[in-house]
Design a protein around this motif. Structure first.
Motif, PDB file in Angstrom:
ATOM      1  N   LEU A 167       0.833  -1.214   0.000  1.00 27.33           N
ATOM      2  CA  LEU A 167       0.000   0.000   0.000  1.00 27.33           C
ATOM      3  C   LEU A 167       0.861   1.255   0.000  1.00 27.33           C
ATOM      4  CD1 LEU A 167      -2.449  -1.420   2.648  1.00 27.33           C
ATOM      5  CD2 LEU A 167      -3.034  -0.935   0.269  1.00 27.33           C
ATOM      6  N   THR A 168       0.440   2.240  -0.803  1.00 25.30           N
ATOM      7  CA  THR A 168       1.196   3.494  -0.879  1.00 25.30           C
ATOM      8  C   THR A 168       0.610   4.505   0.103  1.00 25.30           C
ATOM      9  OG1 THR A 168      -0.211   4.501  -2.547  1.00 25.30           O
ATOM     10  CG2 THR A 168       1.595   3.103  -3.353  1.00 25.30           C
ATOM     11  N   SER A 169       1.185   5.712   0.066  1.00 24.03           N
ATOM     12  CA  SER A 169       0.675   6.814   0.887  1.00 24.03           C
ATOM     13  C   SER A 169      -0.597   7.393   0.259  1.00 24.03           C
ATOM     14  CB  SER A 169       1.725   7.924   0.954  1.00 24.03           C
ATOM     15  OG  SER A 169       1.842   8.532  -0.328  1.00 24.03           O
ATOM     16  N   PHE A 170      -1.203   8.358   0.940  1.00 23.26           N
ATOM     17  CA  PHE A 170      -2.329   9.098   0.350  1.00 23.26           C
ATOM     18  C   PHE A 170      -1.927   9.667  -1.015  1.00 23.26           C
ATOM     19  CE2 PHE A 170      -6.046   9.689   3.076  1.00 23.26           C
ATOM     20  CZ  PHE A 170      -5.626   9.097   4.264  1.00 23.26           C
ATOM     21  N   SER A 171      -0.713  10.222  -1.107  1.00 19.83           N
ATOM     22  CA  SER A 171      -0.278  10.833  -2.368  1.00 19.83           C
ATOM     23  C   SER A 171      -0.252   9.803  -3.494  1.00 19.83           C
ATOM     24  CB  SER A 171       1.110  11.445  -2.203  1.00 19.83           C
ATOM     25  OG  SER A 171       1.088  12.433  -1.193  1.00 19.83           O
ATOM     26  N   GLY A 172       0.130   8.567  -3.165  1.00 18.63           N
ATOM     27  CA  GLY A 172       0.160   7.518  -4.178  1.00 18.63           C
ATOM     28  C   GLY A 172      -1.222   7.180  -4.702  1.00 18.63           C
ATOM     29  N   ALA A 173      -2.252   7.494  -3.927  1.00 16.64           N
ATOM     30  CA  ALA A 173      -3.630   7.198  -4.344  1.00 16.64           C
ATOM     31  C   ALA A 173      -4.262   8.347  -5.129  1.00 16.64           C
ATOM     32  CB  ALA A 173      -4.480   6.879  -3.106  1.00 16.64           C
ATOM     33  N   VAL A 174      -3.555   9.480  -5.265  1.00 16.09           N
ATOM     34  CA  VAL A 174      -4.148  10.631  -5.961  1.00 16.09           C
ATOM     35  C   VAL A 174      -4.173  10.361  -7.470  1.00 16.09           C
ATOM     36  CG1 VAL A 174      -3.888  13.084  -6.493  1.00 16.09           C
ATOM     37  CG2 VAL A 174      -3.422  12.267  -4.177  1.00 16.09           C
ATOM     38  N   ARG A 175      -5.353  10.480  -8.064  1.00 10.50           N
ATOM     39  CA  ARG A 175      -5.521  10.251  -9.507  1.00 10.50           C
ATOM     40  C   ARG A 175      -5.858  11.531 -10.274  1.00 10.50           C
ATOM     41  NH1 ARG A 175      -3.215   6.567  -8.007  1.00 10.50           N
ATOM     42  NH2 ARG A 175      -3.877   4.393  -7.888  1.00 10.50           N
ATOM     43  N   GLY A 176      -6.160  12.612  -9.566  1.00 10.56           N
ATOM     44  CA  GLY A 176      -6.444  13.879 -10.229  1.00 10.56           C
ATOM     45  C   GLY A 176      -6.561  14.980  -9.192  1.00 10.56           C
ATOM     46  N   THR A 177      -6.281  16.214  -9.609  1.00  5.99           N
ATOM     47  CA  THR A 177      -6.416  17.347  -8.676  1.00  5.99           C
ATOM     48  C   THR A 177      -7.003  18.542  -9.413  1.00  5.99           C
ATOM     49  OG1 THR A 177      -4.150  18.057  -9.150  1.00  5.99           O
ATOM     50  CG2 THR A 177      -4.461  16.765  -7.168  1.00  5.99           C
ATOM     51  N   THR A 178      -7.655  19.405  -8.648  1.00 10.40           N
ATOM     52  CA  THR A 178      -8.059  20.718  -9.151  1.00 10.40           C
ATOM     53  C   THR A 178      -7.355  21.733  -8.274  1.00 10.40           C
ATOM     54  OG1 THR A 178     -10.185  19.886  -9.906  1.00 10.40           O
ATOM     55  CG2 THR A 178     -10.011  22.266  -9.592  1.00 10.40           C
ATOM     56  N   VAL A 179      -6.659  22.667  -8.921  1.00 13.41           N
ATOM     57  CA  VAL A 179      -5.776  23.559  -8.172  1.00 13.41           C
ATOM     58  C   VAL A 179      -5.947  24.990  -8.660  1.00 13.41           C
ATOM     59  CG1 VAL A 179      -3.851  22.936  -9.711  1.00 13.41           C
ATOM     60  CG2 VAL A 179      -3.353  23.946  -7.498  1.00 13.41           C
ATOM     61  N   VAL A 180      -5.959  25.920  -7.711  1.00  6.62           N
ATOM     62  CA  VAL A 180      -5.948  27.349  -8.040  1.00  6.62           C
ATOM     63  C   VAL A 180      -4.486  27.778  -8.067  1.00  6.62           C
ATOM     64  CG1 VAL A 180      -6.637  29.660  -7.317  1.00  6.62           C
ATOM     65  CG2 VAL A 180      -8.193  27.720  -6.965  1.00  6.62           C
TER      66      VAL A 180
ATOM     67  N   GLY B 138      -4.430  32.735 -10.360  1.00  4.94           N
ATOM     68  CA  GLY B 138      -5.857  32.722 -10.053  1.00  4.94           C
ATOM     69  C   GLY B 138      -6.634  31.761 -10.943  1.00  4.94           C
ATOM     70  N   GLU B 139      -5.937  31.172 -11.927  1.00  8.27           N
ATOM     71  CA  GLU B 139      -6.587  30.217 -12.828  1.00  8.27           C
ATOM     72  C   GLU B 139      -6.897  28.912 -12.077  1.00  8.27           C
ATOM     73  OE1 GLU B 139      -5.436  28.013 -17.087  1.00  8.27           O
ATOM     74  OE2 GLU B 139      -3.957  29.170 -15.967  1.00  8.27           O
ATOM     75  N   VAL B 140      -8.061  28.315 -12.386  1.00  7.02           N
ATOM     76  CA  VAL B 140      -8.428  27.033 -11.768  1.00  7.02           C
ATOM     77  C   VAL B 140      -8.196  25.936 -12.807  1.00  7.02           C
ATOM     78  CG1 VAL B 140     -10.261  25.723 -10.631  1.00  7.02           C
ATOM     79  CG2 VAL B 140     -10.215  28.231 -10.438  1.00  7.02           C
ATOM     80  N   VAL B 141      -7.321  24.965 -12.492  1.00 17.35           N
ATOM     81  CA  VAL B 141      -6.961  23.936 -13.468  1.00 17.35           C
ATOM     82  C   VAL B 141      -7.236  22.558 -12.869  1.00 17.35           C
ATOM     83  CG1 VAL B 141      -5.101  22.935 -14.852  1.00 17.35           C
ATOM     84  CG2 VAL B 141      -5.136  25.398 -14.409  1.00 17.35           C
ATOM     85  N   THR B 142      -7.913  21.715 -13.647  1.00 21.49           N
ATOM     86  CA  THR B 142      -8.085  20.312 -13.253  1.00 21.49           C
ATOM     87  C   THR B 142      -7.109  19.478 -14.073  1.00 21.49           C
ATOM     88  OG1 THR B 142     -10.393  20.643 -12.657  1.00 21.49           O
ATOM     89  CG2 THR B 142      -9.723  18.381 -13.138  1.00 21.49           C
ATOM     90  N   CYS B 143      -6.321  18.655 -13.373  1.00 21.93           N
ATOM     91  CA  CYS B 143      -5.278  17.908 -14.082  1.00 21.93           C
ATOM     92  C   CYS B 143      -5.253  16.451 -13.618  1.00 21.93           C
ATOM     93  CB  CYS B 143      -3.911  18.568 -13.850  1.00 21.93           C
ATOM     94  SG  CYS B 143      -3.479  18.812 -12.131  1.00 21.93           S
ATOM     95  N   ASP B 144      -4.716  15.618 -14.515  1.00 16.94           N
ATOM     96  CA  ASP B 144      -4.496  14.209 -14.165  1.00 16.94           C
ATOM     97  C   ASP B 144      -3.349  13.693 -15.027  1.00 16.94           C
ATOM     98  OD1 ASP B 144      -5.575  13.642 -16.691  1.00 16.94           O
ATOM     99  OD2 ASP B 144      -7.584  13.351 -15.873  1.00 16.94           O
TER     100      ASP B 144
END
Ligand code: FAD
Length: 392
Positions: free
Chosen positions: A128-141, A145-151
């Motif tokens: 099992l990995t960490s929480f970060s290893g389970a991240v499959r996508g993020t939305t970040v400001v 000020g731009e809002v970007v969704t990435c994967d």
């Protein structure tokens, strides 16, 4: 001006403002309004021991952005999209209503999910990995000020940088995490002589989904904990005082009421026992006053740029000291040992490494800084601690 302090009380600051935006648009407005010369630092629940959040300018808590956005179960891998400020303890029951659960959890469930991902928070389990290893996508400001969704397919470098971001890439508003069908765990805990623990360590780790131990310096015994998946119902309590059965999210967390400070390093899994023995020897010979346990856990290799488990099966070892006592002499002595076992520090915990040493220990360091700098060239998300990490 408002005061901000971390959980242990070691890190304090008095920023101009602590913002608590309640929508993604409001988060973007906070970034835009802060002005080019202000440092902006996202805060989770303040459980990091390192000075990641501290700033004199603007702290942003996303605690108002909380809850599940959606659960997707029809793909090969179920995922959940969750608001960044959601406390981990709120996720268990909410996910269970949709028939899914987090893959793993750490010692406590008080962190915000974005805070946990922000430093690579982990539990124990060799697969099992960490929480970060389970991240499959993020939305970040971003700083703009731009809002970007990435994967992994869309803006892959930005995505890689945000999986474990130290809050330095932008204000993450939403995360998509891998989850799995709900499950129950059977917990067994016991005390035994440390020699017994070490002689059985490999077989126990291989045979159990989650195995860990805490070495108790006072009497040289180990408090061991094993969690195995079970079909038993939560109310079918085994007839043993040190056992219990429950939903995964109810079994993982412990209470941590006494305040402490902590250092943790990740070492290659095969060096774990030897590194532990060196720490134990240090405690017994040079630091007999040290009373807090050493925690021993496992973690699978991952591909997260800044992850201490990047590219290698890992054992993590953590040392603690009461928050009212000077932790530095003990932690510096432990760090020498960790370094000699190829250790990599936990980003949320204490370390005294110089920037060039940090860089050498994080395989994705240059990629991460390049991706971070690309969207924040002025360093609006960098406080003094982060600048020192980079030697800037
Ligand atoms: C009692 C206790 C037990 C612990 N147990 C474990 C454990 O079992 N395993 C383990 O690995 N660690 C453990 N830790 C360490 C802790 O899990 C990490 O330090 C974690 O990052 C803290 O999460 P937080 O929500 O408090 O975030 P904070 O400490 O507030 O922030 C952590 C990082 O995330 C960033 N961040 C927060 N929110 C956002 C956002 N919305 N967007 C972008 N960045 C953001 C911050 O800027 C910061 O860099 C423990 C700590 C304590 C005090």
């Amino acid at each position: 001006m408002p005061d901000w302090s971390n959980w242990s009380g070691l890190v304090r600051c008095t920023p101009d403002a602590i913002e608590r935006p309640s929508s993604e648009a409001y988060v973007a407005a906070v970034v835009t309004a802060a002005g080019a010369r202000s440092v902006i630092r996202p805060a989770g629940s303040g459980h990091s021991f390192a000075a990641l959040v501290a700033t004199d300018d603007v702290v942003v808590s996303l605690e108002e952005l909380s809850g599940i956005v959606d659960v997707t179960v029809d793909d090969d891998e179920p995922t959940v999209e969750v608001w960044a400020g959601t406390p981990i303890h709120a996720m268990g029951p909410a996910l269970h209503a949709d028939g899914v659960a987090l893959l793993n959890q750490g010692d406590i469930d008080r962190q915000a999910v974005a805070g946990a991902c922000g430093t690579g928070t982990h539990g124990t389990g060799p697969q099992l990995t960490s929480f970060s290893g389970a991240v499959r996508g993020t939305t970040v400001v971003l700083a703009s000020g731009e809002v970007v969704t990435c994967d992994a397919a869309h803006e892959p470098d930005l995505f890689s940088a945000t999986r474990l971001s130290l809050g330095a890439v932008g204000l993450i508003t939403r995360l998509r995490l891998a989850v799995r069908p709900s499950y129950r765990l059977h917990e067994r805990t016991w005390l035994e002589p440390i020699e017994e623990t070490l002689s059985q360590l490999d077989s126990r780790i291989a045979a159990t989904r989650h195995h860990e131990f805490f070495w108790l310096p006072g009497d040289d015994r180990a408090f061991c904990k094993s969690l195995a998946e079970t079909e038993a119902e939560p109310d079918e309590m085994p007839d043993e005082p040190w056992e219990r059965v429950g939903h995964s999210w109810a079994i993982f967390p412990s209470d941590r009421d006494d305040r402490f400070n902590e250092m943790e390093y990740a070492v290659p899994a095969h060096l774990g026992p030897e590194c532990f023995l060196a720490l134990r020897d240090l405690f017994r010979t040079r630091h007999p006053e040290a009373a807090w346990p050493i925690e021993y856990r496992t973690q699978a290799a991952d591909d997260v740029w800044l992850s201490p488990a990047n590219g290698r099966a890992t054992v993590t070892l953590s040392v603690h000291e009461d928050a009212s006592r000077d932790h530095e002499p003990l932690f510096r002595a432990c760090e020498e040992i960790f370094r000699s076992f190829e250790g990599r520090p936990h980003w949320g915990k204490l370390s005294y490494l110089a920037p060039d040493e940090r860089r050498a220990l994080a395989p994705g360091w240059d990629h991460w800084w390049a991706a971070r700098d690309a969207t924040d060239p002025e360093g609006r998300f960098l406080n003094g601690h982060l600048r020192r990490l980079a030697g800037r």
